[in-house]
Design a protein around this motif. Structure first.
Motif, short mmCIF file in Angstrom:
data_model
loop_
_atom_site.label_atom_id
_atom_site.label_comp_id
_atom_site.label_asym_id
_atom_site.label_seq_id
_atom_site.Cartn_x
_atom_site.Cartn_y
_atom_site.Cartn_z
N THR A 32 0.83 -1.20 0.00
CA THR A 32 0.00 0.00 0.00
C THR A 32 0.86 1.25 0.00
O THR A 32 0.60 2.20 -0.75
CB THR A 32 -0.92 0.02 1.24
OG1 THR A 32 -1.78 -1.13 1.19
CG2 THR A 32 -1.77 1.28 1.26
N LEU A 36 0.88 4.15 -2.82
CA LEU A 36 0.60 5.54 -2.46
C LEU A 36 1.78 6.45 -2.81
O LEU A 36 1.59 7.60 -3.23
CB LEU A 36 0.29 5.65 -0.97
CG LEU A 36 -1.04 5.03 -0.52
CD1 LEU A 36 -1.20 5.18 0.99
CD2 LEU A 36 -2.22 5.68 -1.23
N LEU A 39 1.52 7.26 -6.37
CA LEU A 39 0.42 8.19 -6.57
C LEU A 39 0.81 9.61 -6.16
O LEU A 39 0.51 10.57 -6.87
CB LEU A 39 -0.80 7.74 -5.74
CG LEU A 39 -2.00 8.69 -5.72
CD1 LEU A 39 -2.58 8.85 -7.12
CD2 LEU A 39 -3.06 8.18 -4.76
N TYR A 40 1.50 9.73 -5.03
CA TYR A 40 1.89 11.06 -4.55
C TYR A 40 2.88 11.74 -5.49
O TYR A 40 2.80 12.96 -5.71
CB TYR A 40 2.50 10.96 -3.15
CG TYR A 40 1.52 10.57 -2.06
CD1 TYR A 40 0.15 10.53 -2.30
CD2 TYR A 40 1.98 10.22 -0.79
CE1 TYR A 40 -0.74 10.16 -1.30
CE2 TYR A 40 1.09 9.85 0.21
CZ TYR A 40 -0.26 9.82 -0.05
OH TYR A 40 -1.14 9.46 0.95
N ASP A 83 -6.27 5.29 -5.24
CA ASP A 83 -6.02 5.16 -3.81
C ASP A 83 -6.94 4.10 -3.21
O ASP A 83 -6.51 3.27 -2.40
CB ASP A 83 -6.27 6.52 -3.14
CG ASP A 83 -5.76 6.57 -1.69
OD1 ASP A 83 -5.75 5.53 -1.02
OD2 ASP A 83 -5.41 7.67 -1.24
N SER A 87 -5.41 0.80 -1.36
CA SER A 87 -5.46 0.74 0.11
C SER A 87 -6.67 0.00 0.65
O SER A 87 -6.98 0.09 1.83
CB SER A 87 -5.45 2.17 0.67
OG SER A 87 -6.57 2.90 0.21
N LEU A 96 -12.86 7.83 1.04
CA LEU A 96 -12.44 7.93 -0.36
C LEU A 96 -13.65 7.97 -1.28
O LEU A 96 -13.65 8.69 -2.29
CB LEU A 96 -11.53 6.77 -0.72
CG LEU A 96 -10.16 6.78 -0.03
CD1 LEU A 96 -9.38 5.50 -0.35
CD2 LEU A 96 -9.35 8.00 -0.46
N GLN A 136 -8.83 14.66 3.36
CA GLN A 136 -7.40 14.36 3.32
C GLN A 136 -6.81 14.34 4.72
O GLN A 136 -6.00 13.46 5.05
CB GLN A 136 -6.68 15.42 2.48
CG GLN A 136 -5.20 15.17 2.31
CD GLN A 136 -4.56 16.16 1.36
OE1 GLN A 136 -5.11 16.47 0.30
NE2 GLN A 136 -3.40 16.68 1.72
#
Length: 205
Positions: A32, A36, A39-40, A83, A87, A96, A136
Protein backbone atom coordinates in the motif's frame (compact mmCIF):
# COMPACT_ATOMS: atom_id res chain seq x y z
CA UNK A 1 -3.39 -39.62 21.49
CA UNK A 2 -2.18 -36.23 22.79
CA UNK A 3 -1.94 -35.84 26.52
CA UNK A 4 -3.39 -32.80 28.33
CA UNK A 5 -0.14 -30.82 28.19
CA UNK A 6 0.37 -31.42 24.45
CA UNK A 7 -3.22 -30.41 23.66
CA UNK A 8 -2.76 -27.23 25.64
CA UNK A 9 0.36 -26.25 23.69
CA UNK A 10 -1.05 -27.12 20.27
CA UNK A 11 -4.20 -25.05 20.80
CA UNK A 12 -2.47 -21.93 22.15
CA UNK A 13 -3.08 -18.91 19.86
CA UNK A 14 -0.09 -16.97 18.53
CA UNK A 15 1.02 -14.14 20.79
CA UNK A 16 0.04 -10.63 19.75
CA UNK A 17 2.98 -8.98 18.02
CA UNK A 18 4.71 -12.32 17.45
CA UNK A 19 6.88 -12.80 14.31
CA UNK A 20 4.00 -14.68 12.63
CA UNK A 21 1.65 -11.70 13.02
CA UNK A 22 4.30 -9.17 11.94
CA UNK A 23 5.29 -11.11 8.82
CA UNK A 24 1.65 -11.48 7.77
CA UNK A 25 0.92 -7.77 8.17
CA UNK A 26 4.07 -6.26 6.63
CA UNK A 27 3.52 -7.15 2.94
CA UNK A 28 0.09 -5.47 2.84
CA UNK A 29 1.38 -2.28 4.43
CA UNK A 30 4.50 -2.10 2.26
CA UNK A 31 2.49 -2.71 -0.93
CA UNK A 32 0.00 0.00 0.00
CA UNK A 33 2.81 2.41 0.90
CA UNK A 34 4.54 1.71 -2.40
CA UNK A 35 1.34 2.34 -4.38
CA UNK A 36 0.60 5.54 -2.46
CA UNK A 37 4.18 6.70 -2.99
CA UNK A 38 3.75 6.39 -6.77
CA UNK A 39 0.42 8.19 -6.57
CA UNK A 40 1.89 11.06 -4.55
CA UNK A 41 4.71 11.55 -7.06
CA UNK A 42 2.16 11.70 -9.89
CA UNK A 43 -0.04 14.11 -7.95
CA UNK A 44 2.97 16.34 -7.29
CA UNK A 45 3.87 16.50 -10.99
CA UNK A 46 0.28 17.08 -12.12
CA UNK A 47 -0.39 19.82 -9.55
CA UNK A 48 2.79 21.73 -10.45
CA UNK A 49 2.06 21.61 -14.19
CA UNK A 50 -1.62 22.43 -13.67
CA UNK A 51 -0.83 25.40 -11.43
CA UNK A 52 1.72 26.79 -13.89
CA UNK A 53 -0.62 26.53 -16.88
CA UNK A 54 -3.64 27.82 -14.96
CA UNK A 55 -1.88 30.83 -13.42
CA UNK A 56 -0.60 31.78 -16.89
CA UNK A 57 -3.96 31.45 -18.65
CA UNK A 58 -6.71 32.03 -16.07
CA UNK A 59 -6.26 35.74 -15.40
CA UNK A 60 -9.71 36.15 -16.91
CA UNK A 61 -12.62 33.72 -16.92
CA UNK A 62 -13.07 31.92 -20.21
CA UNK A 63 -13.60 28.44 -21.67
CA UNK A 64 -9.96 27.42 -21.10
CA UNK A 65 -9.94 28.64 -17.49
CA UNK A 66 -13.20 26.86 -16.74
CA UNK A 67 -11.92 23.67 -18.40
CA UNK A 68 -8.77 23.76 -16.27
CA UNK A 69 -10.76 24.23 -13.07
CA UNK A 70 -13.00 21.33 -14.06
CA UNK A 71 -9.97 19.16 -14.86
CA UNK A 72 -8.42 19.39 -11.38
CA UNK A 73 -11.31 17.79 -9.41
CA UNK A 74 -11.69 15.19 -12.17
CA UNK A 75 -8.04 14.28 -11.73
CA UNK A 76 -8.74 14.09 -8.00
CA UNK A 77 -11.47 11.55 -8.75
CA UNK A 78 -9.00 9.39 -10.67
CA UNK A 79 -6.45 9.67 -7.86
CA UNK A 80 -9.05 8.68 -5.27
CA UNK A 81 -10.08 5.63 -7.30
CA UNK A 82 -6.43 4.54 -7.54
CA UNK A 83 -6.02 5.16 -3.81
CA UNK A 84 -9.17 3.15 -3.12
CA UNK A 85 -7.87 0.12 -4.99
CA UNK A 86 -4.39 0.38 -3.52
CA UNK A 87 -5.46 0.74 0.11
CA UNK A 88 -8.56 -1.44 0.22
CA UNK A 89 -6.94 -3.95 2.58
CA UNK A 90 -5.57 -1.38 5.04
CA UNK A 91 -8.59 0.69 6.06
CA UNK A 92 -12.17 1.76 5.50
CA UNK A 93 -12.83 3.15 2.00
CA UNK A 94 -15.78 5.32 3.09
CA UNK A 95 -13.94 8.65 3.06
CA UNK A 96 -12.44 7.93 -0.36
CA UNK A 97 -15.94 7.31 -1.72
CA UNK A 98 -16.98 10.64 -0.20
CA UNK A 99 -14.02 12.31 -1.90
CA UNK A 100 -14.95 10.81 -5.27
CA UNK A 101 -18.56 11.97 -4.97
CA UNK A 102 -17.64 15.47 -3.82
CA UNK A 103 -15.04 15.93 -6.56
CA UNK A 104 -17.48 14.79 -9.26
CA UNK A 105 -20.09 17.24 -7.98
CA UNK A 106 -17.43 19.96 -7.90
CA UNK A 107 -16.40 19.35 -11.51
CA UNK A 108 -20.01 19.74 -12.62
CA UNK A 109 -20.51 22.71 -10.29
CA UNK A 110 -17.46 24.55 -11.62
CA UNK A 111 -18.61 23.96 -15.18
CA UNK A 112 -22.01 25.46 -14.40
CA UNK A 113 -20.59 28.29 -12.27
CA UNK A 114 -18.26 29.32 -15.08
CA UNK A 115 -21.24 30.86 -16.90
CA UNK A 116 -21.92 33.11 -13.88
CA UNK A 117 -18.41 34.51 -13.47
CA UNK A 118 -15.40 34.36 -11.18
CA UNK A 119 -17.24 34.75 -7.83
CA UNK A 120 -19.41 31.70 -8.50
CA UNK A 121 -16.39 29.62 -9.49
CA UNK A 122 -14.52 30.70 -6.35
CA UNK A 123 -17.43 29.71 -4.11
CA UNK A 124 -17.66 26.23 -5.63
CA UNK A 125 -13.88 25.82 -5.63
CA UNK A 126 -13.64 27.03 -2.04
CA UNK A 127 -16.34 24.66 -0.82
CA UNK A 128 -14.54 21.78 -2.53
CA UNK A 129 -11.20 22.77 -0.99
CA UNK A 130 -12.78 22.72 2.47
CA UNK A 131 -14.42 19.30 2.10
CA UNK A 132 -11.49 17.71 0.24
CA UNK A 133 -9.10 19.11 2.83
CA UNK A 134 -11.10 17.61 5.68
CA UNK A 135 -11.15 14.23 3.95
CA UNK A 136 -7.40 14.36 3.32
CA UNK A 137 -6.73 15.34 6.92
CA UNK A 138 -8.86 12.54 8.39
CA UNK A 139 -7.48 9.90 6.01
CA UNK A 140 -3.96 11.01 6.90
CA UNK A 141 -4.71 10.63 10.60
CA UNK A 142 -6.06 7.10 10.10
CA UNK A 143 -2.91 6.15 8.15
CA UNK A 144 -0.35 7.82 10.41
CA UNK A 145 1.10 4.48 11.59
CA UNK A 146 2.08 3.75 7.99
CA UNK A 147 4.40 6.75 8.02
CA UNK A 148 4.70 9.71 5.66
CA UNK A 149 1.26 11.05 6.52
CA UNK A 150 2.06 14.22 8.48
CA UNK A 151 2.50 16.20 5.25
CA UNK A 152 -0.95 15.00 4.17
CA UNK A 153 -2.46 15.99 7.51
CA UNK A 154 -0.90 19.46 7.36
CA UNK A 155 -1.87 19.87 3.70
CA UNK A 156 -5.46 18.92 4.50
CA UNK A 157 -5.62 21.55 7.22
CA UNK A 158 -4.18 24.20 4.90
CA UNK A 159 -6.73 23.24 2.24
CA UNK A 160 -9.58 23.88 4.67
CA UNK A 161 -8.23 27.34 5.48
CA UNK A 162 -7.57 28.12 1.82
CA UNK A 163 -11.09 27.06 0.86
CA UNK A 164 -12.53 29.47 3.41
CA UNK A 165 -10.39 32.27 1.97
CA UNK A 166 -11.62 31.52 -1.57
CA UNK A 167 -15.24 31.74 -0.46
CA UNK A 168 -14.54 35.00 1.34
CA UNK A 169 -12.57 36.32 -1.65
CA UNK A 170 -15.54 35.78 -3.94
CA UNK A 171 -17.13 38.85 -2.34
CA UNK A 172 -14.15 41.11 -3.16
CA UNK A 173 -14.49 43.98 -5.63
CA UNK A 174 -12.25 42.33 -8.22
CA UNK A 175 -12.07 38.61 -7.44
CA UNK A 176 -9.36 36.62 -9.22
CA UNK A 177 -8.80 32.97 -10.02
CA UNK A 178 -5.03 33.30 -9.70
CA UNK A 179 -4.92 32.60 -5.96
CA UNK A 180 -7.22 29.61 -6.41
CA UNK A 181 -4.81 28.21 -9.00
CA UNK A 182 -1.80 28.88 -6.77
CA UNK A 183 -3.48 26.79 -4.05
CA UNK A 184 -2.25 23.67 -5.87
CA UNK A 185 1.44 24.52 -5.38
CA UNK A 186 1.71 24.00 -1.58
CA UNK A 187 -0.36 20.84 -1.95
CA UNK A 188 2.05 19.57 -4.60
CA UNK A 189 5.02 20.16 -2.31
CA UNK A 190 3.35 18.26 0.52
CA UNK A 191 2.63 15.35 -1.84
CA UNK A 192 6.33 15.27 -2.75
CA UNK A 193 7.40 15.28 0.90
CA UNK A 194 4.90 12.52 1.73
CA UNK A 195 6.14 10.40 -1.20
CA UNK A 196 9.73 10.71 -0.02
CA UNK A 197 8.81 9.90 3.58
CA UNK A 198 6.91 6.79 2.49
CA UNK A 199 10.12 5.31 1.09
CA UNK A 200 10.94 3.26 4.20
CA UNK A 201 7.40 1.90 4.58
CA UNK A 202 7.35 0.97 0.88
CA UNK A 203 10.52 -1.10 1.39
CA UNK A 204 8.97 -2.87 4.37
CA UNK A 205 11.27 -1.30 6.96
Amino acid sequence: MLNKTERSVSQAPPLKGSPVTTIAASPGISQTASALRRLYFVRFAFAIVWAGVTIATAKEIGPLAVALFVLYPLFDVGAAIYDLRASRATGSPTLLYVNIAVSLVTAVGVGVAGASGVPAVLRVWGAWAVVAGLVQLIVGVTRRKMGGQWPMIISGGISVLAGGSFIAGAAADNPSLTNAAGYAIPGAIFFLIAAIRLGRAAKGN
